[in-house]
Design a protein around this motif. Structure first.
Motif, PDB file in Angstrom:
ATOM      1  N   VAL A 318       0.853  -1.188   0.000  1.00 18.77           N
ATOM      2  CA  VAL A 318       0.000   0.000   0.000  1.00 18.77           C
ATOM      3  C   VAL A 318       0.889   1.239   0.000  1.00 18.77           C
ATOM      4  CG1 VAL A 318      -1.831   1.263   1.193  1.00 18.77           C
ATOM      5  CG2 VAL A 318      -1.748  -1.249   1.324  1.00 18.77           C
ATOM      6  N   ARG A 319       0.700   2.079  -0.989  1.00 23.43           N
ATOM      7  CA  ARG A 319       1.436   3.336  -1.052  1.00 23.43           C
ATOM      8  C   ARG A 319       0.579   4.429  -0.440  1.00 23.43           C
ATOM      9  NH1 ARG A 319       4.934   6.284  -5.649  1.00 23.43           N
ATOM     10  NH2 ARG A 319       4.188   8.418  -5.373  1.00 23.43           N
ATOM     11  N   VAL A 320       1.172   5.167   0.488  1.00 23.16           N
ATOM     12  CA  VAL A 320       0.478   6.245   1.189  1.00 23.16           C
ATOM     13  C   VAL A 320       1.249   7.542   0.979  1.00 23.16           C
ATOM     14  CG1 VAL A 320      -0.360   7.073   3.420  1.00 23.16           C
ATOM     15  CG2 VAL A 320      -0.357   4.612   2.933  1.00 23.16           C
ATOM     16  N   GLU A 321       0.549   8.596   0.615  1.00 19.82           N
ATOM     17  CA  GLU A 321       1.169   9.916   0.499  1.00 19.82           C
ATOM     18  C   GLU A 321       1.017  10.650   1.824  1.00 19.82           C
ATOM     19  OE1 GLU A 321       2.739  11.409  -2.084  1.00 19.82           O
ATOM     20  OE2 GLU A 321       2.462   9.808  -3.579  1.00 19.82           O
ATOM     21  N   VAL A 322       2.154  11.072   2.365  1.00 16.46           N
ATOM     22  CA  VAL A 322       2.170  11.825   3.623  1.00 16.46           C
ATOM     23  C   VAL A 322       2.741  13.203   3.304  1.00 16.46           C
ATOM     24  CG1 VAL A 322       3.057  11.929   5.967  1.00 16.46           C
ATOM     25  CG2 VAL A 322       2.480   9.718   4.970  1.00 16.46           C
ATOM     26  N   GLY A 323       1.860  14.178   3.164  1.00 11.59           N
ATOM     27  CA  GLY A 323       2.307  15.522   2.814  1.00 11.59           C
ATOM     28  C   GLY A 323       3.080  15.567   1.510  1.00 11.59           C
ATOM     29  N   GLY A 324       2.705  14.734   0.541  1.00 10.54           N
ATOM     30  CA  GLY A 324       3.394  14.702  -0.737  1.00 10.54           C
ATOM     31  C   GLY A 324       4.567  13.744  -0.787  1.00 10.54           C
ATOM     32  N   THR A 325       4.905  13.132   0.339  1.00 13.53           N
ATOM     33  CA  THR A 325       6.005  12.172   0.391  1.00 13.53           C
ATOM     34  C   THR A 325       5.452  10.756   0.409  1.00 13.53           C
ATOM     35  OG1 THR A 325       7.408  13.727   1.615  1.00 13.53           O
ATOM     36  CG2 THR A 325       7.995  11.387   1.730  1.00 13.53           C
ATOM     37  N   PRO A 326       5.904   9.872  -0.500  1.00 11.40           N
ATOM     38  CA  PRO A 326       5.362   8.512  -0.531  1.00 11.40           C
ATOM     39  C   PRO A 326       6.031   7.579   0.483  1.00 11.40           C
ATOM     40  CG  PRO A 326       6.888   8.810  -2.345  1.00 11.40           C
ATOM     41  CD  PRO A 326       6.810  10.132  -1.628  1.00 11.40           C
ATOM     42  N   ILE A 327       5.217   6.784   1.141  1.00 13.46           N
ATOM     43  CA  ILE A 327       5.682   5.745   2.064  1.00 13.46           C
ATOM     44  C   ILE A 327       4.943   4.461   1.691  1.00 13.46           C
ATOM     45  CG2 ILE A 327       5.699   4.972   4.482  1.00 13.46           C
ATOM     46  CD1 ILE A 327       5.990   7.897   5.306  1.00 13.46           C
ATOM     47  N   VAL A 328       5.633   3.330   1.784  1.00 12.04           N
ATOM     48  CA  VAL A 328       5.041   2.047   1.415  1.00 12.04           C
ATOM     49  C   VAL A 328       4.855   1.183   2.654  1.00 12.04           C
ATOM     50  CG1 VAL A 328       5.317  -0.051   0.034  1.00 12.04           C
ATOM     51  CG2 VAL A 328       6.106   2.145  -0.867  1.00 12.04           C
ATOM     52  N   ALA A 329       3.673   0.590   2.774  1.00  9.84           N
ATOM     53  CA  ALA A 329       3.368  -0.331   3.870  1.00  9.84           C
ATOM     54  C   ALA A 329       3.051  -1.708   3.303  1.00  9.84           C
ATOM     55  CB  ALA A 329       2.187   0.175   4.685  1.00  9.84           C
TER      56      ALA A 329
END
Length: 358
Positions: A318-329
């Protein structure tokens, strides 16, 4: 002048075919990453003119080095090449090796610029030593300085740390980071080391069986879930930030980035220092609400943007955008169903572990 490198090659051997078409930034560090046999060194040799592809085009910041009717030989390409082994002339001192490099250049560095390179690489005290008196890391730093002495418009580095032990690698990496920060020379850096790529690269080309599996900015490319990039032991994201606050009582510092702040172990870096951090997908969990009763320090609010199957049928990336920064879970499909995860869904990102990598 165009600020990019266009490289397209087709080269066929009996058991291997290189077939790539790349548009790379004309500044910063581009890592050519992949397993042994993926074509990294072959591509670098094509760019250097050491291999002549049957079909090839190479344009470096607007200057054509190779196309259908033109092939600039290696000795006329304004580039520096650093090999796995330092390959210094043993009968010459470090200074003599630098002077040799300058003699073969049409327009070598002037004395002030060379002095700057010598200081960046920390080799001034080594200049009167012959190569046999130098450690492996010292020899490689001299070899890098020699490559830079020719005033290259492109620096090629073919696994320059591969022949060094861990201690020597850790010794030389900060010098490579200095070159990255202070020299305006595009660098193509071949490596199969995740740590080197994560610390040095701005852009990445992932090669597999002679073809580019993925290419793009480091942060964006590593966060892809449609073509997960296993940079080492797992899929993960690399973020850039600055040290924003120190909690001396608990030996922690906060690294601020576009999506917020992350607490990591204090390694003594000063406030304002730029760093990179790596977050593995396996160390990220998701929730629909902020959790207060948890040992996890790093909780960030974001939104799901993309989802894809992982290598095991029970798992989803799952790719999540945090303030425009991508993080993968990485989460189970059961959790996806329980949380009703889908693109656009607001979530809280819970990050169990963060690695400070430079």
């Amino acid at each position: 002048m165009n600020d990019n490198i266009q490289a397209g090659f087709f080269l066929q051997y009996p058991d291997f075919t290189l077939d790539v078409d790349l548009d790379l930034p004309g500044r910063g560090v581009t890592a050519l990453f992949g397993h042994s046999g993926s074509g990294k060194t072959t591509l670098l040799r094509c760019i250097a003119g050491l291999e002549c592809a049957s079909a090839g085009r190479l344009v470096v910041n607007g200057e054509v080095w190779q196309d259908a009717g033109h092939f600039l030989p290696t000795h006329r390409r304004p580039l520096g090449y650093v090999f796995q082994e330092a390959s210094l002339f043993p009968h010459l001192t470090a200074r003599g090796n630098l002077e040799y490099g300058m003699k073969r250049a049409a327009e070598p560095l002037d004395r002030a610029a060379l002095d700057h390179v010598i200081d960046l690489l920390g080799i001034r005290a080594l200049l009167d030593h012959k190569s046999g008196q130098l450690s492996g890391g010292e020899r490689q730093r001299v070899a890098i300085a020699r490559a830079l002495a020719v005033k290259p418009r492109l620096l090629l580095m073919d696994e320059p740390l591969a022949a060094l032990d861990l201690k020597r690698k850790q010794e030389i990496l900060p010098y490579l980071e200095r070159l990255h920060d202070e020299l305006d020379i595009p660098m193509l850096y071949v490596s199969h080391s995740p740590d080197e790529v994560a610390r040095l690269a701005d852009h990445i080309v992932v090669l597999s069986k002679g073809r580019a599996l993925a290419q793009g900015g480091l942060t964006e490319t590593l966060a892809r879930v449609d073509v997960p990039i296993h940079l080492g032991e797992d899929v993960g994201a690399v973020l850039e930030g600055t040290v924003g606050e120190r909690d001396a009582a608990w030996h922690l510092v906060r690294v601020d980035f576009a999506g917020g702040g992350l607490w990591v172990r204090d390694t003594g870096l000063p406030l304002g220092h730029r760093v990179r951090i790596r977050i593995l997908a396996r160390d990220v969990s998701l929730s629909l609400a902020h959790q207060d009763d948890t040992s996890i320090l790093n909780l960030l609010q974001g939104a799901v943007t993309e989802m894809a199957d992982d290598t095991h049928p029970a798992l989803t990336l799952v790719r999540v955008e945090v303030g425009g920064t991508p993080i993968v879970a990485r989460v189970t499909k059961r959790s996806v169903a329980a949380l009703d995860l889908a693109p656009g869904r607001p979530v809280w990102v819970q990050i169990k572990s963060v690695a400070l990598i430079g």
